[in-house]
Design an enzyme around this catalytic site. Structure first.
Site: not given
Ligand SMILES: [Zn+2]
Length: 651
Positions: A104, A108, A142-143, A152, A154, A157, A305, A353-354
């Site tokens: 997850r 970028c 999320n988070e 990153c 790449c 970037c 959470e 996330e079992q």
């Molecule tokens: Zn990047």
């Protein structure tokens, strides 16, 4: 009205399970479910084909149980078809390895394609539900930045970094001068020659590394703000906007205050223990994280959470003991959490996330954890005005991301850890149950009585002047080692002894320094009111020559026994303490007690492991009395069972 609830992922279960789940959630005493983040594919199974019918049904059913909804925009996990069509959206690690589809947050922030698709799904989703009365909060993504997703290397970037620098500096000569690229012959003729700080032999220029950190922060925050703006344009007037922060905020490459700036309130994901940890993080650290989140907007915050069961992805951590997760919930409410959602309703049988255990486990039996969550909601629903009441602290601990990033790229001493040095000065106040605010250093701190400035090596004239004004007016400032070493370019001040711009405030001169390890503990002896005290210094030591300051601790070893280790200097109507190394918390305890006594700041002695947090609302005072230990303890004649919390009115 306060919201209590759970993180519910109805798409993980068969449709026939939903009625039972919603009924179980309602009986928990909940009035909210949090849904939707991670479900992009469900909402756009094929490019441009939007389908919100699944969530339409979920929301209709939730309304039948009078449950409100917090809905997450789904951009933290993108659909496989998007990655297949545009592999360029995937981020690269510092070794140039593409992050695969499958986990997850592996996108970028500087991918134009990703921004376009994210903008579109966010707009379509929010537009679809703008008039939905049940949805009262939008959570953006999320988070952010979690699990290393804020870095990153790449191609886009790297180019965006050069553009960022072009915008910051007038010309390349200015950059060369300020970074000191004359060193190792690294002068640039053009911005397009500047590298990203990917691995090389030995290390990159410190100023480049700090600007890279700022660029990472800018990249993440500009994405977050673009999405927030879209939500704001499309949402209904009754809907608010937030995003959820994670615990490891000092190890992130983005400025959290700036991140939350366009949002309506702060949300935090509170995990006192996580995969692989044998023990939970100490209560003081949990408390500091709560104070940090309250400090982001200087207002009470949500926890969206809250841990209830054992957690981990591939490795499971410590199992919270009976009542311990409940205790952490009460601790969060004490420190300013006003609305709480447990993670998660039920452990998932499939997927990564079992092993994230929820209110209910995979066996689908309602057991101990269900009852604990129910008790928390029942109790706290009787205290809603208290949960909304603001918290007033007299002590502020300052942090600055430029400083934290400078430390991250040059730790200077092997065992340095910024959070540890932060906690070293936070902990003695926490130990005597004194309330603290944790705030960015650029915030106005003139209302406080004590300002604590841990390991502030990047300290510019502006902050130095504000601290001097604060001390002049009667405040107490506490510095620790390396204060005032560097300016905002991450270069060392020339021609002035340490602690640089605050040397006169501290009334000292640091003559030499030594990097120590955590095991290399030096003894220090107290003087003045600390004459009976002995303590230890590790991690670091400054060899201090007082220039007006009094000596509170002095080194004991042969070569350096003339040098001070800890000092106090009168300045105007106030004073400044300087802690020249990693002094044991024990060594700071008496100093801190003297400080809070002098300023008439509230403090409470309690047995180790017992936390007492006072809150005031409408002329009434309440105390959260929390036993963080696995033993019976007593406080003020009351016996507390292991991990028990009492919420009592102070008469
Ligand atoms: Zn990047």
């Amino acid at each position: 009205m306060s919201y209590f609830g759970v993180d519910y992922y109805p798409e993980h279960w068969s449709a026939s399970q939903m009625e039972e789940d919603l009924s179980g959630i309602k009986n928990l005493g909940a009035n909210m479910i949090r849904i939707g983040e991670f479900a992009w594919h469900l909402m756009e199974p094929k490019e441009g084909e939007f389908d919100f019918s699944f969530f339409d049904t979920v929301i209709e059913r939730a309304k039948a149980y009078h449950l409100k909804v917090m809905f997450g925009t789904p951009t933290a996990t993108f659909p496989a078809w998007l990655a297949k069509k545009y592999p360029s959206i995937l981020s690269e690690d510092e070794y140039g390895t593409l992050r695969e589809f499958g986990g997850r947050r592996q996108y970028c922030f500087n991918s134009d394609v990703y921004r376009q698709y994210s903008a579109r799904i966010t707009r379509e989703l929010v537009k679809h539900y703008a008039n939905e009365e049940a949805i009262v909060v939008w959570q953006v993504d999320n988070e952010f930045g979690h699990e290393g997703s804020d870095d990153c290397y790449c191609g886009p970037c790297r180019e965006a970094f050069q553009t960022f620098l072009r915008g910051k500096y007038n010309d390349i000569q200015e950059l060369n001068e300020r970074w000191g690229t004359i060193f190792w012959g690294q002068s640039y003729n053009d911005f397009n020659e500047i590298p990203a700080p990917a691995p090389t032999i030995t290390t990159h220029n410190p100023s480049l590394k700090l600007d890279w950190a700022r660029f990472r922060s800018y990249s993440l925050n500009s994405f977050a703000h673009e999405m927030t703006e879209i939500v704001r344009e499309e949402k209904g007037a009754h809907q608010e906007i937030t995003t959820n922060t994670t615990g490891d905020f000092f190890n992130k490459w983005f400025d959290h205050e700036e991140n939350l700036q366009p949002m309506d309130f702060v949300s935090y994901d509170n995990y006192p223990v996580w995969g692989g940890l044998e023990q939970p993080i100490p209560p003081a650290e949990i408390a500091m994280a709560l104070d940090f989140n309250r400090g982001l907007k200087d207002q009470n915050f949500w926890i969206v959470e809250e841990l209830i069961g054992a957690q981990g992805h591939d490795v499971i951590g410590y199992l919270p003991r009976p009542n311990q997760a409940k205790l952490w919930s009460y601790q969060a409410f004490a420190h300013g959490c006003s609305n709480m959602l447990y993670f998660r309703w039920r452990g998932m049988t499939r997927g990564a996330e079992q092993f994230c255990y929820g209110v209910v486990d995979h066996d689908n039996q309602y057991g101990r954890k269900y009852r604990e969550a129910q008790e928390v909601f029942q109790t706290m629903s009787n205290f809603e005005p208290l949960l909304e009441a603001p918290i007033e602290a007299d002590v502020a601990v300052l942090y600055d991301y430029d400083n934290i990033w400078a430390w991250r790229s040059q730790i200077q001493t092997k065992d340095f850890d910024f959070k540890q040095e932060f906690m070293r000065l936070y902990q003695p106040f926490y130990d005597v149950n004194t309330k603290l605010d944790v705030i960015p250093a650029d915030r106005d701190f003139s209302k406080y009585k004590v300002v604590v400035v841990p390991a502030m090596q990047v300290l510019d004239e502006d902050l130095a002047n504000r601290l001097k004004e604060f001390a002049k007016a009667g405040g107490t400032v506490i510095f620790s080692f390396r204060a005032g070493l560097k300016d905002k370019d991450n270069t060392i001040y020339f021609g002035q002894p340490l602690p640089g711009p605050v040397a006169d405030l501290a009334g000292i001169r640091v003559e030499e320094i030594e990097s120590l390890t955590a095991e290399h503990r030096l003894s220090v002896k107290g003087e003045h009111e600390l004459a009976e005290e002995e303590s230890h210094m590790a991690i670091w030591r400054d060899l201090i020559v007082p220039e007006g300051a009094e000596v509170l601790y002095r080194y004991s070893d042969y070569f350096y026994k003339e040098y001070a280790a800890v000092t106090r200097n009168s300045y105007g109507r106030g004073e400044a303490y300087y802690i020249g190394g990693g002094l044991d918390v024990e060594g700071l305890r008496k100093i801190v007690k003297n400080i809070v006594t002098k300023h008439h700041i509230g403090f409470e002695e309690s047995t180790r492991g017992v936390e007492v947090y006072s809150r005031k609302v409408k002329g009434e005072e309440y105390q959260f009395i929390m036993n963080h230990t696995d033993e019976e303890v007593s406080y003020d004649g009351i016996v507390l069972f292991p991990y028990e919390t009492l919420l009592v009115e102070v008469k």
